[in-house]
Design an enzyme around this catalytic site. Structure first.
Site, PDB file in Angstrom:
ATOM      1  N   GLU A  56      19.485   8.939 -27.638  1.00 16.49           N
ATOM      2  CA  GLU A  56      18.458   9.945 -27.341  1.00 16.49           C
ATOM      3  C   GLU A  56      18.485  10.246 -25.846  1.00 16.49           C
ATOM      4  O   GLU A  56      18.223   9.369 -25.031  1.00 16.49           O
ATOM      5  CB  GLU A  56      17.080   9.407 -27.751  1.00 16.49           C
ATOM      6  CG  GLU A  56      15.992  10.443 -27.590  1.00 16.49           C
ATOM      7  CD  GLU A  56      14.598   9.894 -27.872  1.00 16.49           C
ATOM      8  OE1 GLU A  56      14.262   8.819 -27.338  1.00 16.49           O
ATOM      9  OE2 GLU A  56      13.858  10.545 -28.621  1.00 16.49           O
ATOM     10  N   GLU A  96       5.826   5.489 -33.775  1.00 15.78           N
ATOM     11  CA  GLU A  96       6.441   6.821 -33.688  1.00 15.78           C
ATOM     12  C   GLU A  96       7.460   6.746 -32.558  1.00 15.78           C
ATOM     13  O   GLU A  96       7.093   6.729 -31.384  1.00 15.78           O
ATOM     14  CB  GLU A  96       5.378   7.885 -33.364  1.00 15.78           C
ATOM     15  CG  GLU A  96       4.302   8.037 -34.408  1.00 15.78           C
ATOM     16  CD  GLU A  96       4.821   8.624 -35.717  1.00 15.78           C
ATOM     17  OE1 GLU A  96       5.912   9.212 -35.711  1.00 15.78           O
ATOM     18  OE2 GLU A  96       4.128   8.463 -36.729  1.00 15.78           O
ATOM     19  N   LYS A 119      -4.119   3.121 -24.323  1.00 16.94           N
ATOM     20  CA  LYS A 119      -3.333   2.980 -23.093  1.00 16.94           C
ATOM     21  C   LYS A 119      -2.366   4.145 -23.001  1.00 16.94           C
ATOM     22  O   LYS A 119      -1.299   4.134 -23.626  1.00 16.94           O
ATOM     23  CB  LYS A 119      -2.555   1.658 -23.124  1.00 16.94           C
ATOM     24  CG  LYS A 119      -2.099   1.264 -21.748  1.00 16.94           C
ATOM     25  CD  LYS A 119      -0.796   0.531 -21.744  1.00 16.94           C
ATOM     26  CE  LYS A 119       0.364   1.464 -21.710  1.00 16.94           C
ATOM     27  NZ  LYS A 119       0.403   2.411 -20.578  1.00 16.94           N
TER      28      LYS A 119
HETATM   29  P1  NAD Z   1       8.003   4.128 -23.449  1.00 14.39           P
HETATM   30  O1  NAD Z   1       8.447   3.309 -24.605  1.00 14.39           O
HETATM   31  O2  NAD Z   1       8.582   3.844 -22.121  1.00 14.39           O
HETATM   32  O3  NAD Z   1       6.419   4.031 -23.256  1.00 14.39           O
HETATM   33  C1  NAD Z   1       5.505   4.392 -24.273  1.00 14.39           C
HETATM   34  C2  NAD Z   1       4.191   3.641 -24.049  1.00 14.39           C
HETATM   35  O4  NAD Z   1       4.398   2.254 -24.287  1.00 14.39           O
HETATM   36  C3  NAD Z   1       3.656   3.751 -22.629  1.00 14.39           C
HETATM   37  O5  NAD Z   1       2.248   3.846 -22.685  1.00 14.39           O
HETATM   38  C4  NAD Z   1       4.109   2.440 -21.994  1.00 14.39           C
HETATM   39  O6  NAD Z   1       3.314   2.035 -20.917  1.00 14.39           O
HETATM   40  C5  NAD Z   1       3.997   1.480 -23.161  1.00 14.39           C
HETATM   41  N1  NAD Z   1       4.924   0.345 -23.112  1.00 14.39           N
HETATM   42  C6  NAD Z   1       6.121   0.266 -22.477  1.00 14.39           C
HETATM   43  N2  NAD Z   1       6.698  -0.929 -22.720  1.00 14.39           N
HETATM   44  C7  NAD Z   1       5.859  -1.603 -23.550  1.00 14.39           C
HETATM   45  C8  NAD Z   1       5.891  -2.901 -24.158  1.00 14.39           C
HETATM   46  N3  NAD Z   1       6.916  -3.736 -23.977  1.00 14.39           N
HETATM   47  N4  NAD Z   1       4.849  -3.267 -24.941  1.00 14.39           N
HETATM   48  C9  NAD Z   1       3.814  -2.422 -25.152  1.00 14.39           C
HETATM   49  N5  NAD Z   1       3.711  -1.204 -24.589  1.00 14.39           N
HETATM   50  C10 NAD Z   1       4.733  -0.798 -23.801  1.00 14.39           C
HETATM   51  O7  NAD Z   1       8.263   5.650 -23.885  1.00 14.39           O
HETATM   52  P2  NAD Z   1       8.033   6.973 -23.027  1.00 14.39           P
HETATM   53  O8  NAD Z   1       9.136   7.121 -22.034  1.00 14.39           O
HETATM   54  O9  NAD Z   1       6.634   7.034 -22.542  1.00 14.39           O
HETATM   55  O10 NAD Z   1       8.185   8.099 -24.152  1.00 14.39           O
HETATM   56  C11 NAD Z   1       9.404   8.630 -24.550  1.00 14.39           C
HETATM   57  C12 NAD Z   1       9.789   8.088 -25.908  1.00 14.39           C
HETATM   58  O11 NAD Z   1       8.748   8.345 -26.847  1.00 14.39           O
HETATM   59  C13 NAD Z   1      11.007   8.781 -26.481  1.00 14.39           C
HETATM   60  O12 NAD Z   1      11.870   7.833 -27.041  1.00 14.39           O
HETATM   61  C14 NAD Z   1      10.436   9.689 -27.568  1.00 14.39           C
HETATM   62  O13 NAD Z   1      11.322  10.011 -28.583  1.00 14.39           O
HETATM   63  C15 NAD Z   1       9.280   8.887 -28.046  1.00 14.39           C
HETATM   64  N6  NAD Z   1       8.304   9.747 -28.717  1.00 14.39           N
HETATM   65  C16 NAD Z   1       8.210   9.694 -30.067  1.00 14.39           C
HETATM   66  C17 NAD Z   1       7.319  10.521 -30.745  1.00 14.39           C
HETATM   67  C18 NAD Z   1       7.223  10.497 -32.244  1.00 14.39           C
HETATM   68  O14 NAD Z   1       6.269  11.054 -32.762  1.00 14.39           O
HETATM   69  N7  NAD Z   1       8.146   9.885 -32.955  1.00 14.39           N
HETATM   70  C19 NAD Z   1       6.503  11.400 -30.028  1.00 14.39           C
HETATM   71  C20 NAD Z   1       6.621  11.418 -28.641  1.00 14.39           C
HETATM   72  C21 NAD Z   1       7.520  10.578 -27.992  1.00 14.39           C
END
Ligand code: NAD
Length: 489
Positions: A391, A257, A179
């Site tokens: 962040e 992650e 997803k």
């Molecule tokens: P997000 O948490 O909003 O979404 C990430 C994914 O999770 C999306 O596909 C989203 O649709 C899904 N999602 C959202 N809520 C969910 C839930 N309750 N249950 C299951 N799935 C859910 O994050 P984002 O805005 O897409 O990404 C930014 C974040 O990702 C930042 O905090 C960044 O630091 C982190 N990030 C971490 C790494 C790493 O390797 N540590 C790498 C890239 C991004």
């Protein structure tokens, strides 16, 4: 069909298929608002269908028992297809996410390299034999695929973020449901096509796209499904916790992650000019939308004034502009929502710290329609302030002065996160003490994401997550160990 606004269905059982509801959602470029793609809006029914397909492909044993040599060939051919289609893939990323083209091409190259790396490891997934004290006994440790893996990913590395999970999953023999984020789903859909073209059997890789609210529904469905054995998640810490809670229904394996607030520490005996240039790259790369961004800069008091002046100079060298141009170093932020959020943190910074450079939208009228934010540096930031603790996920740097090495390590560790960090010094003794003292999953010495070393484990301590991606350990995350003891008769 308009080539800049193509339609993407879900990818189920080796072919594009519409969402069960027939619904779609549109994505627009964060640079100029132009339509950049129409995507199927998958829901729970589609998520269940994807899981059933992946479960079927795993349980029939077709993919898990495919010879390692064949898995190697498919991953290698996919790497070749990515490289051959690098321009198209990168342009898709640019259109949907506003990532500058040079960065997008770099991401495609890294993804191809990652596929090639795990293709090689696919040849060594069998396990090992152990001879025992007893000459008629033999111990075997078999490495078996963990089962059906669900990949839930963020938008900031829309291709590599999927590939670094998918490649080891396939190398191990897992079947997969994925997803991608609703903000940049196109690259994952193109990847699905290339995998099928490379010979991946139907049903081994399935992708469900969906718009914002449905995204959490699909993600939760995957995470809580009793038919899923492992969930590998990249995203915010809040969503990661929700995934972990949902995954507890069947104690499936969970890798998270998550976010970061990494400290880049500069001592007076460091190569200062290079440290200042790199410190700017560390928080402006991908416009600061990077989990391991060096968003806190810990500066020794003795070099503070000189170094801050260098930061302002290097920040002004950043080129904000059309992400399709090779000269652009910083594109827009991903969305209006993210733009507002980052500007909100800048307001906070103005109230509680000293603005050095940047501080809002760029004045250039050509950039008015895009979600741009200038590279922004705040000085004399308190490490306990929200700016230093939360962040931002935008191009905003918090400079925090320190006086002793001990204080620097304490400040670096005074964070809920523990993803990465940097230390700049001419003394290897100092560097190694700091490396050992800072509790993060990754430390850079006299560099920051610039050493050019690939295939090393990536992941966080504390609220930055659990589990590791890339490298040998990235493969082991998708394997179960089976111990077998044989008494020869
Ligand atoms: P997000 O948490 O909003 O979404 C990430 C994914 O999770 C999306 O596909 C989203 O649709 C899904 N999602 C959202 N809520 C969910 C839930 N309750 N249950 C299951 N799935 C859910 O994050 P984002 O805005 O897409 O990404 C930014 C974040 O990702 C930042 O905090 C960044 O630091 C982190 N990030 C971490 C790494 C790493 O390797 N540590 C790498 C890239 C991004």
């Amino acid at each position: 069909m308009d080539p800049s606004n193509p339609q993407f269905d879900l990818w189920l059982d080796g072919a594009p298929r519409p969402a069960a509801s027939g619904a779609c959602f549109e994505r627009h470029s964060p640079y100029d608002g132009a339509p950049s793609g129409v995507f199927a809006d998958g829901g729970e029914e589609d998520a269940e269908r994807a899981v059933d397909i992946a479960r079927r492909e795993f349980d029939t044993g077709r993919w898990p028992t495919t010879p390692a040599r064949r898995r190697y060939e498919i991953l290698t051919e996919t790497a070749r297809l990515l490289t051959a289609n690098a321009q198209a893939l990168a342009e898709r990323m640019v259109l949907e996410s506003g990532k500058p083209i040079t960065l997008a091409l770099g991401e495609v190259a890294s993804s191809a390299r990652c596929l090639q790396y795990y293709a090689g490891l696919a040849l060594s997934t069998e396990g090992s034999a152990i001879s025992e004290r007893n000459p008629s006994a033999l111990g075997l440790v078999l490495r078996e695929p963990v089962g059906v893996a669900a990949l839930i990913t963020a938008w900031n590395f829309p291709l590599l973020g999927v590939v670094c999970k998918l490649a080891p999953a396939l190398a191990a023999g897992c079947t997969v449901v994925a997803k991608p984020s609703h903000l940049c789903p196109g690259p994952a859909m193109l990847l699905a096509r290339y995998l099928t073209e490379a010979g991946l059997p139907d049903g081994v890789f399935n992708v469900v796209t969906s718009q914002l609210e449905q995204g959490a529904v699909v993600g939760q469905h995957f995470a809580s499904s009793l038919k899923v054995d492992k969930v590998a998640f990249t995203g915010s810490t809040a969503s990661g916790r929700a995934v972990m809670r949902a995954a507890a229904v069947n104690t499936k394996r969970v890798a998270l992650e998550l976010g970061g607030k990494s400290a880049n520490i500069v001592f007076p005996d460091a190569p200062l000019e290079e440290a200042a240039r790199t410190a700017i790259g560390a928080f402006t790369f991908n416009s600061g939308q990077q989990c391991s961004a060096g968003s806190r800069l810990l500066l020794h008091r003795d070099i503070h004034d000189e170094f801050v002046a260098m930061l302002a100079e290097h920040a002004s060298a950043q080129v904000l502009g059309d992400p399709r141009e090779a000269t652009t170093t910083m594109g827009p932020l991903i969305s209006g929502r993210q733009h507002e959020r980052v500007l909100g943190y800048i307001d906070l910074g103005r109230a509680e710290a000293k603005l050095v450079t940047g501080g809002g939208r760029p004045a250039d009228p050509a950039l008015e329609r895009g979600y741009f934010v200038e590279p922004t540096v705040f000085d004399e930031v308190s490490n306990s302030s929200r700016l230093a603790q939360e962040e931002v996920f935008g191009p905003v740097l918090s400079v925090i002065p320190f006086e002793t090495e001990e204080e620097a390590v304490t400040l670096a560790n005074d964070s809920a996160y523990g993803l990465a960090g940097g230390v700049w010094t001419g003394s290897m003794d100092t560097a190694l003490r700091v490396v050992k003292g800072v509790r993060t999953g990754k430390m850079f010495v006299n560099c920051y994401n610039t050493a050019g070393i690939d295939d090393m484990p990536h992941g966080g301590y504390k609220d930055s997550g659990t589990g590791r991606e890339f490298g040998q350990v990235g493969l082991e995350e998708f394997q179960e160990l089976k111990t077998v003891q044989i008494l020869l008769r």
